[in-house]
Design a protein around this motif. Structure first.
Motif, PDB file in Angstrom:
ATOM      1  N   GLN A 385       0.847  -1.393   0.127  1.00 37.07           N
ATOM      2  CA  GLN A 385      -0.098  -0.057   0.089  1.00 37.07           C
ATOM      3  C   GLN A 385       0.659   1.184  -0.078  1.00 37.07           C
ATOM      4  N   MET A 541      -8.568  -0.038   3.941  1.00 40.63           N
ATOM      5  CA  MET A 541      -7.497   0.966   3.218  1.00 40.63           C
ATOM      6  C   MET A 541      -8.026   2.380   3.967  1.00 40.63           C
ATOM      7  N   ARG A 601      -4.732   4.474  -4.144  1.00 40.73           N
ATOM      8  CA  ARG A 601      -5.283   3.549  -3.183  1.00 40.73           C
ATOM      9  C   ARG A 601      -6.942   3.711  -3.837  1.00 40.73           C
TER      10      ARG A 601
END
Length: 624
Positions: A385, A541, A601
């Motif tokens: 990430q 996330m 993301r």
RNA sequence: GGCCGGGUAGCUCAGUGGUAGAGCAGCGCACUUUUAAUGCGCGGGCCGCGGGUUCGAUCCCCGCCCCGGUCACCA
């Protein structure tokens, strides 16, 4: 990439892609495929079982040959007919083919090759410059020159892209095409060659679509057919011809002219399995884009998403700007910067970790609605990430507060999903996610309190998160380590990250953060220890971070000073005191709210990608 | 940085302490509507790099390089 089922939205001419997509679908249904994870590093085997069977048969027949008499031609140096007319490279290849075998034992050939192309220690070459296939391609290039064909012409008069032809005429029946006698001129890269002597087929791709070309010796000028005979998989060509359908209904250009446009000197990855080695896909993204249509589709989707964000904000009166990436004082986020140096000024400079403080200077300057979509750089660990450079949207909205931002963020995400995906629901891994507004709203301390209570089996009170020692005790009971410099707020956020993040699958605004971890946010009206700040979580996330902006210069100075003393107390990462930013606030900033949204993301979410590297064209790799 | 997995032909992958295999790709021949074309034949490997053990190492051991996963650090 983890395989984005959404991305294979049907292009009728895209035969290979469709077939590959069929393979993807089949992977979900074990009966048709091998399914073995054993011999693949990137997921289960996609090959049809028949492949393995065929391999087995071939193996058996090879063994039979070994027992039989040697082939009469064995041991003779073969000079293929195609090379006979003039190709020096081919003769060399033929001539050195035998010695190569003999010298292999004594190592002479190896030494020679090593001298010419010393391989970097400990690395693997992805292409061998003097491999047979490369020599063959170079020879074909030379042969073109000999024929008087410019191997790298300056231009080609293309009438239509492959995609345009397919969308304009790809739906027509064989009869309609024959009656209309449509002639076209298009160009692209050769993605397949199927040859039958006098009848031949090319598959031409221009990145967006693919089309079949029918090459018949008696339909082309002799020169053009000679060109065809010298083509390799991957070459660029231009084609003129009439559109028709073959017996098998395939939409095809019946070539009457063929122009050579550029040579592909290196062999391309395989047509069926494509390129799956993630290292090569990232380091040589062009190869990924050539052979994996879904890679192209992913980055087109990313572009559509960014365009949608831009249009959404512009339509609401936001002005797009660009602020410094080279900063003398990196601010706006807690992160270790990249350090560089300006020679003429002889000063240290930092790559920005966030544009925040500059954008708010613009709000002070009267740009009431402002945004920037650009790169941030953080010199920290890499993960699925985190890429050291990543793309961020930040926007600031005068006269609004963080509740307004929640509404706007909801609208923005729904709009982006609809523009990019055509839906407001998506699949991420094995979970279905709905982006329909309104998103769930959850106070940070409430989220932590509930999760901790569940984990410990006893009721945790909100007060346990307010006092430093009680919060530290709670963290200890949860098995979370706390450093001496951490205050109650930092501990609360720490617990949140450990216990709660992963569970926030559906879009959730986690709001009302501790003041001490939010030095740029404005306090709530009734609680100075809490700020009007939220983070948006989707699929576990963190997608957005937003708050009502602190615009009281005296309070801002106190917050910066608190950061300085936290640093003095041993906390490594703190915000620096930006005197000019405080001065800007002293001129007066209207009430405003601002948000940062991580574009990478967000695109991961939209494309069901599980590594940030899948959605960045050239992710950072250790240099070779 | 720790741990786990991986690196074999251009690509996708098998495999073994005793001269390295398949499919696709390449080359040759046949074939005028194929489409993962087909059939027959032929080439192609520093088995990531370096050292060690061994008569012999792609395989076993040690070190290193690169990739992936994961944990830690880090927002």
């Amino acid at each position: 990439m983890g395989g984005g089922p959404r991305l294979d939205g049907g292009r009728p001419a895209d035969v290979l892609a469709a077939r590959r997509a069929a393979g993807e679908r089949a992977r979900a249904r074990p009966p048709g495929v091998c399914g073995s994870a054993r011999h693949g590093r990137g997921g289960p085997c996609r090959r049809p079982r028949s492949d393995h069977r065929r391999g087995g048969r071939a193996l058996a027949s090879r063994a039979d040959e070994r027992d039989g008499p040697p082939h009469p031609a064995a041991g003779r140096v073969r000079v293929p007919a195609r090379a006979r007319h003039a190709v020096a490279g081919r003769h060399q290849r033929g001539a050195r083919a035998r010695p190569h075998v003999q010298h292999r034992r004594c190592g002479a050939v190896h030494q020679r090759a090593a001298r010419r192309h010393p391989p970097p220690a400990g690395t693997r070459m992805t292409t061998t410059e003097d491999s047979d296939q490369v020599l063959q391609r170079r020879a074909n290039l030379e042969e073109l020159r000999r024929l008087g064909v410019a191997p790298y012409p300056n231009r080609f008069d293309r009438q239509a892209t492959v995609a345009e032809i397919v969308s304009a005429h790809g739906g027509k029946s064989a009869e309609e095409l024959d009656a209309a006698r449509i002639t076209t001129r298009t160009a692209g890269r050769i993605l397949a060659i199927r040859s039958f002597g006098k009848a031949n087929f090319l598959v031409l791709g221009d990145g967006q679509a693919r089309i079949q070309v029918y090459i018949r010796e008696d339909s082309l000028p002799a020169r053009d057919f000679r060109i065809f005979k010298l083509l390799d998989f991957g070459d660029w060509v231009g084609v003129e011809g009439r559109l028709f359908r073959t017996k098998t209904r395939e939409f095809t250009v019946w070539a009457s002219r063929l122009e050579f446009l550029a040579k592909c000197l290196l062999p391309l990855p395989e047509k069926w399995h494509g390129l799956t080695d993630v290292e090569i896909r990232f380091r040589q993204r062009y190869l990924d884009l050539i052979v994996n249509p879904e890679a192209r589709q992913l980055f087109e989707l990313r572009s559509r998403a960014v365009t949608a964000i831009r249009e959404f904000l512009v339509a609401r009166g936001f002005l797009e700007v660009e602020t410094p990436m080279l900063q003398s004082l990196p601010g706006g986020a807690l992160a270790r910067p990249f350090v560089t140096h300006h020679n003429a000024l002889d000063v240290p400079l930092y790559m920005r970790v966030a544009p925040e403080l500059y954008l708010k200077r613009l709000v002070v300057g009267g740009i009431e609605r402002v945004f920037e979509i650009n790169r941030n750089f953080r010199n920290e660990g890499m993960s699925a990430q985190h890429n050291p450079e990543f793309t961020m949207l930040e926007f600031y909205w005068s006269y609004a507060d963080y509740t307004d931002l929640m509404s706007l963020t909801e609208d923005l995400l729904v709009d982006v999903a609809r523009q990019a995906l055509g839906a407001d629901e998506l699949q991420y891994g094995d979970r279905a996610i709905s982006l329909k507004a309104p998103f769930r709203r959850l106070r940070l301390r409430e989220a932590v309190r509930a999760a901790a209570s569940r984990r410990l089996g006893v009721e945790v009170a909100e007060g346990d998160l307010r006092a430093r020692d009680r919060a530290a005790a709670l963290a200890a009971r949860l098995g979370i380590e706390v450093t001496p410099g951490m205050e109650a707020g930092a501990i609360t956020v720490d617990i949140f990250e450990r216990l709660c993040e992963d569970e926030l699958v559906q879009p959730t605004f986690v709001h009302d953060f501790p003041t001490e971890v939010s030095p740029l946010s404005k306090q709530t009206q009734d609680d100075p220890e809490t700020v009007e700040r939220f983070e948006l979580y989707v699929a576990g996330m963190e997608i957005a971070n937003a708050f009502s902006e602190l615009n009281d210069p005296a309070e801002q100075r106190r917050r910066f000073e608190a950061q300085l003393s936290a640093r003095a107390a041993g906390q490594e990462q703190t915000h620096a005191l930006d005197e000019d930013y405080v001065r800007a606030l002293e001129y007066g900033m209207p009430p405003a709210a601002g948000a940062g949204i991580g574009i990478d993301r967000l695109v991961m979410l939209l494309t069901n990608s599980h590594s940030i590297r899948d959605v960045i064209l050239f992710p950072l790799m250790r240099p070779r």
